[in-house]
Design an enzyme around this catalytic site. Structure first.
Site, PDB file in Angstrom:
ATOM      1  N   TYR A   9       3.105  11.789  24.442  1.00 33.25           N
ATOM      2  CA  TYR A   9       2.486  10.275  24.668  1.00 33.25           C
ATOM      3  C   TYR A   9       3.402   9.201  24.330  1.00 33.25           C
ATOM      4  CZ  TYR A   9      -0.959   6.764  24.603  1.00 33.25           C
ATOM      5  OH  TYR A   9      -1.700   5.533  24.853  1.00 33.25           O
TER       6      TYR A   9
ATOM      7  N   ASP B 275      11.066   8.616  20.139  1.00 31.65           N
ATOM      8  CA  ASP B 275       9.681   7.752  19.834  1.00 31.65           C
ATOM      9  C   ASP B 275       9.209   8.257  18.516  1.00 31.65           C
ATOM     10  OD1 ASP B 275       7.158   6.580  20.009  1.00 31.65           O
ATOM     11  OD2 ASP B 275       6.598   7.373  21.815  1.00 31.65           O
TER      12      ASP B 275
ATOM     13  N   LYS C 274       2.270   2.063  14.366  1.00 29.18           N
ATOM     14  CA  LYS C 274       1.509   2.434  13.409  1.00 29.18           C
ATOM     15  C   LYS C 274       1.993   2.128  12.014  1.00 29.18           C
ATOM     16  CE  LYS C 274      -0.339   5.692  16.916  1.00 29.18           C
ATOM     17  NZ  LYS C 274       0.218   6.418  17.932  1.00 29.18           N
TER      18      LYS C 274
HETATM   19  C1  PLP Z   1       0.255   5.722  19.073  1.00 26.97           C
HETATM   20  C2  PLP Z   1       1.296   6.287  19.893  1.00 26.97           C
HETATM   21  C3  PLP Z   1       2.207   5.282  20.958  1.00 26.97           C
HETATM   22  C4  PLP Z   1       1.472   4.229  21.434  1.00 26.97           C
HETATM   23  O1  PLP Z   1       1.265   3.100  20.436  1.00 26.97           O
HETATM   24  P1  PLP Z   1      -0.121   1.808  20.695  1.00 26.97           P
HETATM   25  O2  PLP Z   1       0.069   1.178  19.567  1.00 26.97           O
HETATM   26  O3  PLP Z   1      -1.168   2.833  20.737  1.00 26.97           O
HETATM   27  O4  PLP Z   1       0.049   1.446  21.990  1.00 26.97           O
HETATM   28  C5  PLP Z   1       3.489   5.578  21.709  1.00 26.97           C
HETATM   29  N1  PLP Z   1       3.942   6.609  21.180  1.00 26.97           N
HETATM   30  C6  PLP Z   1       3.536   7.696  20.554  1.00 26.97           C
HETATM   31  C7  PLP Z   1       4.201   8.637  20.034  1.00 26.97           C
HETATM   32  C8  PLP Z   1       2.123   7.277  19.775  1.00 26.97           C
HETATM   33  O5  PLP Z   1       1.685   8.235  18.869  1.00 26.97           O
END
Ligand code: PLP
Length: 440
Positions: free
Chosen positions: A142, A237, A269
């Protein structure tokens, strides 16, 4: 007092599903979502005054626990100076410096507001910098909800069992090629067929949005090697793993030891300490393709917001080596107790774990004998029906888990022996509820 159920009913009249992010709606576990009104340390309190040990941690940002005094003080001071100026200000560079101090490959940084914006911009930058179109992603990873990255995504897309998303055009989807995670042959194959047109491979540093799925030995290094060979960029990511798995994210446990760096990182995060901040970062030469030094456009009214920067700076300054070893240790204790409780109740499962991030997969073979989950196909094949009863048993016993089997459990520096004790006490009954669960 207004109950959780009354609040949720009222919210459903005003917001689709009563929520602003789909997994919060308890769709895959059933029952009424809990409305939280405050947090302190490892605890959350709901609208009815019930207290829970929190294993969501705001989906990652709460590395230090809720309402850490240093973070709250820093935010108060920033608020007292004004909520934002729409100009540069000193704490942006302070946060950037802290990031680069931990991750030297983050030579230059652009602050944004969400992880979605970070990955979306990283992909645009990769296309702009290479002049190529195709992006390769892995099923179950994701990367937020931008159009091209929603193909076979994890997180809520996995929880809701969606193939992708309505509203994403064929044209957008066709420029993203999706292959299974940990599949070296598929990676070689996609480059053999499309190598000249691939702008980037984007990967979760270690996937944790289809449940936690460790990269097999050398998989990230292989991505690095193949992308370099074909003139494509590697986008790592670390929105979930950054500044959580080690002081330097999952790169700190992989590339730092193995001697490689991606071209671009995305963070989110933890970097915002609970406020809306995320970032993309990487090699100077690539990052300078961003406006105003280059032709790839990105902008943001609230990018680098001073209140958010203050929360991020205070969080990273207080995320010491002791905090990381505390979280690692408590995560091991909880993961071990989870495994024993499930074994005791006779539930086949695997604990999927990388550093302090872990999740449980049901029906994957008895602990210690099953091989676990290595990709999205295997993640989807598990006995997901066991999670709802498990989740609700934990909730009734005062433990707030992520309301989806595909999400990782988050501990924090504030999870002390009392909080961990509450979790350990709750596990046996929850494991029995999982054992008794019937598939629909
Ligand atoms: C949470 C997440 C995102 C998206 O971040 P948001 O602040 O919710 O838009 C992208 N990549 C990873 C790996 C994530 O866990």
């Amino acid at each position: 007092m207004t109950s959780n159920a009354e609040l949720h009913d009222a919210a459903q009249q005003l917001m689709p599903g009563g929520v602003n992010s789909p997994v919060r709606a308890f769709g895959s576990v059933g029952g009424t979502p809990v409305q939280m009104v405050s947090g302190r340390g490892p605890y959350l309190t709901d609208a009815e005054g019930n207290q829970y040990v929190d294993l969501v941690g705001s989906w990652g940002p709460a590395l230090l626990g809720h309402r850490h005094p240093a973070v709250i003080d820093a935010v108060h001071s920033a608020v007292d100076a004004g909520l934002g100026f729409g100009t540069s200000h000193p704490s942006e560079a302070r946060l950037a410096e802290l990031v680069r101090g931990r991750v030297p490959g983050a030579e230059m940084i652009r602050m944004v507001s969400t992880g979605t914006e970070a990955t979306m911009t990283a992909v645009r930058l990769a296309r702009g910098a290479t002049g190529k179109n195709i992006v390769v992603k892995f099923a179950g990873c994701y990367h937020g909800h931008s159009d091209g990255l929603l193909a076979a995504a994890g997180s809520g897309v996995a929880t809701l069992g969606l193939p992708g998303s309505a509203g994403v055009t064929q044209a957008q989807a066709s420029e993203t090629i999706v292959i299974e995670y940990n599949d070296r042959a598929a990676l070689e194959q996609v480059f053999a067929e499309h190598g000249e047109n691939i702008a980037a491979v984007i990967t979760e540093a270690t996937p944790a949005n289809m449940g936690v799925v460790p990269p097999e030995e050398g998989f990230n290094a292989l991505i690095r090697e193949i992308t370099t060979r074909h003139g494509a960029l590697m986008i790592f990511d670390e929105v979930m793993t950054g500044f959580r798995i080690t002081d330097a994210g999952y790169w700190g446990a992989s590339g730092r030891e193995e001697g490689w760096e991606p071209d671009l990182f995305t963070f989110g995060k933890v970097i915002g300490g609970g406020m809306p901040t995320a970032a993309l970062a990487g090699r100077r030469e690539v990052m300078e393709h961003l406006a105003p030094t280059g032709p790839v456009y990105h902008a943001g009214t609230l990018s680098g917001n001073p209140v958010a920067m203050a929360a991020g700076v205070a969080t990273l300054e207080n995320a010491t080596a002791e905090v990381y070893s505390h979280i690692d240790e408590k995560a091991q204790v909880v993961a071990d107790a989870l495994a024993s409780a499930l074994n005791e109740a006779g539930v086949d499962h695997t604990i999927q774990k990388v550093g302090s991030l872990f999740s449980v997969a049901f029906g994957t073979g008895p602990q210690g004998t099953g091989t676990g989950v290595h990709n999205y196909a295997q993640a989807g094949a598990q006995e997901t029906f066991r999670f709802g009863p498990f989740f609700h048993s934990m909730l009734e016993q005062g433990v707030y888990l992520p309301p989806s089997v595909f999400e990782a459990w988050f501990l924090s520096g504030a999870h002390d022996d009392d909080a961990v004790g509450t979790i350990l006490d709750a596990l046996p009954a929850a494991a029995r509820a999982a054992a008794q669960a019937q598939s629909a």
